[in-house]
Design a protein around this motif. Structure first.
Motif, short mmCIF file in Angstrom:
data_model
loop_
_atom_site.label_atom_id
_atom_site.label_comp_id
_atom_site.label_asym_id
_atom_site.label_seq_id
_atom_site.Cartn_x
_atom_site.Cartn_y
_atom_site.Cartn_z
N ILE A 1 13.40 79.10 -37.16
CA ILE A 1 13.98 80.34 -37.69
C ILE A 1 15.32 80.04 -38.36
O ILE A 1 16.19 79.39 -37.78
CB ILE A 1 14.21 81.38 -36.57
CG1 ILE A 1 12.89 81.73 -35.89
CG2 ILE A 1 14.86 82.64 -37.14
CD1 ILE A 1 13.04 82.66 -34.69
N ILE B 1 18.55 81.96 -39.62
CA ILE B 1 19.25 83.24 -39.51
C ILE B 1 20.29 83.29 -40.61
O ILE B 1 21.14 82.39 -40.73
CB ILE B 1 19.92 83.38 -38.13
CG1 ILE B 1 18.89 83.21 -37.02
CG2 ILE B 1 20.63 84.73 -38.01
CD1 ILE B 1 19.45 82.67 -35.75
N TYR C 1 10.71 80.79 -40.78
CA TYR C 1 10.95 82.22 -40.93
C TYR C 1 12.41 82.50 -41.25
O TYR C 1 13.30 81.73 -40.85
CB TYR C 1 10.61 82.98 -39.64
CG TYR C 1 9.14 83.04 -39.30
CD1 TYR C 1 8.30 84.00 -39.88
CD2 TYR C 1 8.58 82.16 -38.38
CE1 TYR C 1 6.96 84.07 -39.55
CE2 TYR C 1 7.24 82.21 -38.05
CZ TYR C 1 6.43 83.17 -38.64
OH TYR C 1 5.09 83.23 -38.32
N CYS D 1 15.47 85.35 -40.72
CA CYS D 1 15.89 86.48 -39.90
C CYS D 1 17.27 86.91 -40.41
O CYS D 1 18.23 86.14 -40.34
CB CYS D 1 15.96 86.08 -38.43
SG CYS D 1 16.58 87.35 -37.32
N LEU E 1 15.18 85.95 -30.40
CA LEU E 1 14.48 84.97 -31.24
C LEU E 1 13.20 84.47 -30.58
O LEU E 1 12.18 84.25 -31.24
CB LEU E 1 15.39 83.79 -31.57
CG LEU E 1 16.65 84.13 -32.37
CD1 LEU E 1 17.45 82.86 -32.67
CD2 LEU E 1 16.31 84.88 -33.66
N LEU F 1 10.59 87.28 -30.96
CA LEU F 1 10.14 87.37 -32.36
C LEU F 1 9.21 86.21 -32.72
O LEU F 1 8.13 86.42 -33.28
CB LEU F 1 11.36 87.38 -33.29
CG LEU F 1 12.19 88.65 -33.35
CD1 LEU F 1 13.51 88.40 -34.05
CD2 LEU F 1 11.42 89.77 -34.04
N HIS G 1 16.61 94.21 -40.65
CA HIS G 1 17.00 93.77 -39.32
C HIS G 1 15.86 93.92 -38.31
O HIS G 1 14.98 94.76 -38.47
CB HIS G 1 18.21 94.57 -38.83
CG HIS G 1 19.23 94.81 -39.90
ND1 HIS G 1 19.42 96.03 -40.50
CD2 HIS G 1 20.09 93.95 -40.50
CE1 HIS G 1 20.36 95.94 -41.40
NE2 HIS G 1 20.78 94.68 -41.43
N ARG H 1 13.50 91.76 -37.51
CA ARG H 1 12.21 91.31 -38.05
C ARG H 1 12.28 89.83 -38.43
O ARG H 1 13.36 89.26 -38.56
CB ARG H 1 11.81 92.14 -39.27
CG ARG H 1 12.75 92.04 -40.45
CD ARG H 1 12.20 92.75 -41.68
NE ARG H 1 12.18 94.20 -41.53
CZ ARG H 1 11.48 95.01 -42.31
NH1 ARG H 1 10.74 94.52 -43.29
NH2 ARG H 1 11.51 96.31 -42.14
N LEU H 2 11.11 89.25 -38.59
CA LEU H 2 10.98 87.91 -39.14
C LEU H 2 10.16 88.00 -40.41
O LEU H 2 9.20 88.78 -40.49
CB LEU H 2 10.26 86.97 -38.16
CG LEU H 2 11.00 86.47 -36.93
CD1 LEU H 2 10.14 85.45 -36.18
CD2 LEU H 2 12.35 85.86 -37.27
N TYR I 1 17.14 93.66 -31.59
CA TYR I 1 18.31 93.84 -32.45
C TYR I 1 19.16 95.01 -31.96
O TYR I 1 18.64 96.08 -31.64
CB TYR I 1 17.86 94.12 -33.89
CG TYR I 1 18.94 93.91 -34.93
CD1 TYR I 1 19.13 92.66 -35.52
CD2 TYR I 1 19.77 94.95 -35.32
CE1 TYR I 1 20.12 92.46 -36.47
CE2 TYR I 1 20.77 94.76 -36.28
CZ TYR I 1 20.94 93.51 -36.85
OH TYR I 1 21.92 93.32 -37.79
#
Length: 328
Positions: free
Chosen positions: A5, A7, A85, A87, A100, A103, A157, A159-160, A205
């Protein structure tokens, strides 16, 4: 090893909140992430804070740019990313400790390109879970329809999104649009996706409501016209003409809010609204469309009608809430 991920946090004068935001990410139970901090021309010391965190953790990188707005900041963040992904997080919000992990586990389990979840709305320190009106595995057309009908969060926000969905068109947003860019970005992303999941059981979130934040600013009508035009352009370019009715609903919802606020709408736009409504029979009209039509027909009485409609909507909402509680 590449991160699972990436971010991305756009940052503009967020020094007051930045420590809490970044700490919530560094403290995640899921460890295979990278954090990309985009300092968008901050003048309050945010850039220095970003650099300090990057020195402490090799998973954190910082990019300093002139103030160019959130769209360019996100675009540059994605360009710098390497994760499976993306984020997005706002610099004044936080992630619960297991966000995380929840998700990524759900995205992998259901083989999702886009995962959308519920979120916590935080006002004065009090958390309230807010959910999407739809849930499950959906098509991209169903997702865009849900955006336009207000049945799914349009913000990026909680979500991935698979990084390979981002292309040259994702951030192709007119510079005049400085708010509600999220809707256009997410419609563009949805057009590229084939596997989408919406799960309200996941709450990854904390959206912290603050007075005066960008998300609470009222948008001028001309900006809304730009947004409508861009939505129509995306729908047309992706051969999704069956969604024009949903876009009409979205337009009318925005117009209703302007009418309620007693702000002036150009007379040329009033005529366009009338033409839109003429194409629908009385039985086809939703409550929103009926309200818009009625107020337009009685514009001179709007100072009286607007508060009456607002009172009626509050009354109906209270009845709905009480009925719902009675079923629990």
């Amino acid at each position: 090893m590449l991160a699972n991920i990436s971010i991305v946090i756009p940052i503009f004068n967020a020094a007051k909140y930045l420590h809490l935001c970044i700490t919530s990410i560094v403290s995640q139970s899921f460890k295979n992430w990278e954090l990309i901090l985009i300092n968008d021309g901050s003048t309050d010391g945010s850039g220095k804070i970003c650099d300090e965190y990057a020195l402490k953790d090799k998973r954190i990188q910082v990019f300093h740019q002139e103030n160019m707005g959130v769209t360019i900041a996100r675009k540059n963040g994605v360009a710098l990313s390497s994760g499976e992904y993306i984020c997005f997080v706002d610099a004044d919000d936080t992630l619960p400790e297991n966000s995380l992990k929840l998700l990524y586990t759900a995205a992998q389990k259901h083989e999702l390109e886009i995962l959308i979840t519920a979120k916590n709305r935080v006002i004065n320190g009090k958390l309230r879970k807010i959910e999407n009106e739809i849930e499950g595995i959906v098509t991209n057309k169903e997702l865009i329809e849900a955006y336009l009908f207000g049945n799914c969060f349009i913000g990026p926000h909680g979500r991935l999104t698979a990084r390979n969905l981002f292309d040259d068109k994702t951030f192709e947003i007119p510079v005049a649009i400085t708010q509600n860019e999220d809707l256009l970005m997410n419609i563009n992303l949805a057009c590229n996706a084939s596997r989408i999941g919406i799960f309200n059981s996941i709450v990854p979130y904390n959206f912290i409501f603050r007075k005066g934040s960008t998300s609470t600013h009222k948008k001028p009508y001309d900006m809304w016209l730009e947004i409508f035009d861009k939505c129509e352009e995306i729908i047309r370019a992706n051969n999704l003409s069956s969604l024009y009715y949903a876009l009409d609903h979205y337009k009318l919802s925005v117009i209703r809010n302007f009418l309620f606020s007693r702000k002036k709408i150009p007379s040329s736009e009033i005529e366009k609204i009338k033409e839109t409504l003429k194409s629908l029979t009385a039985t086809d009209l939703s409550s929103t469309e009926k309200e818009v039509l009625f107020i337009i027909k009685h514009l001179k009485s709007r100072p009286v009608l607007t508060p009456l409609f607002q009172l009626l909507n509050r009354f109906l909402a209270n009845i709905s809430i009480k009925s719902h509680k009675g079923l629990l």
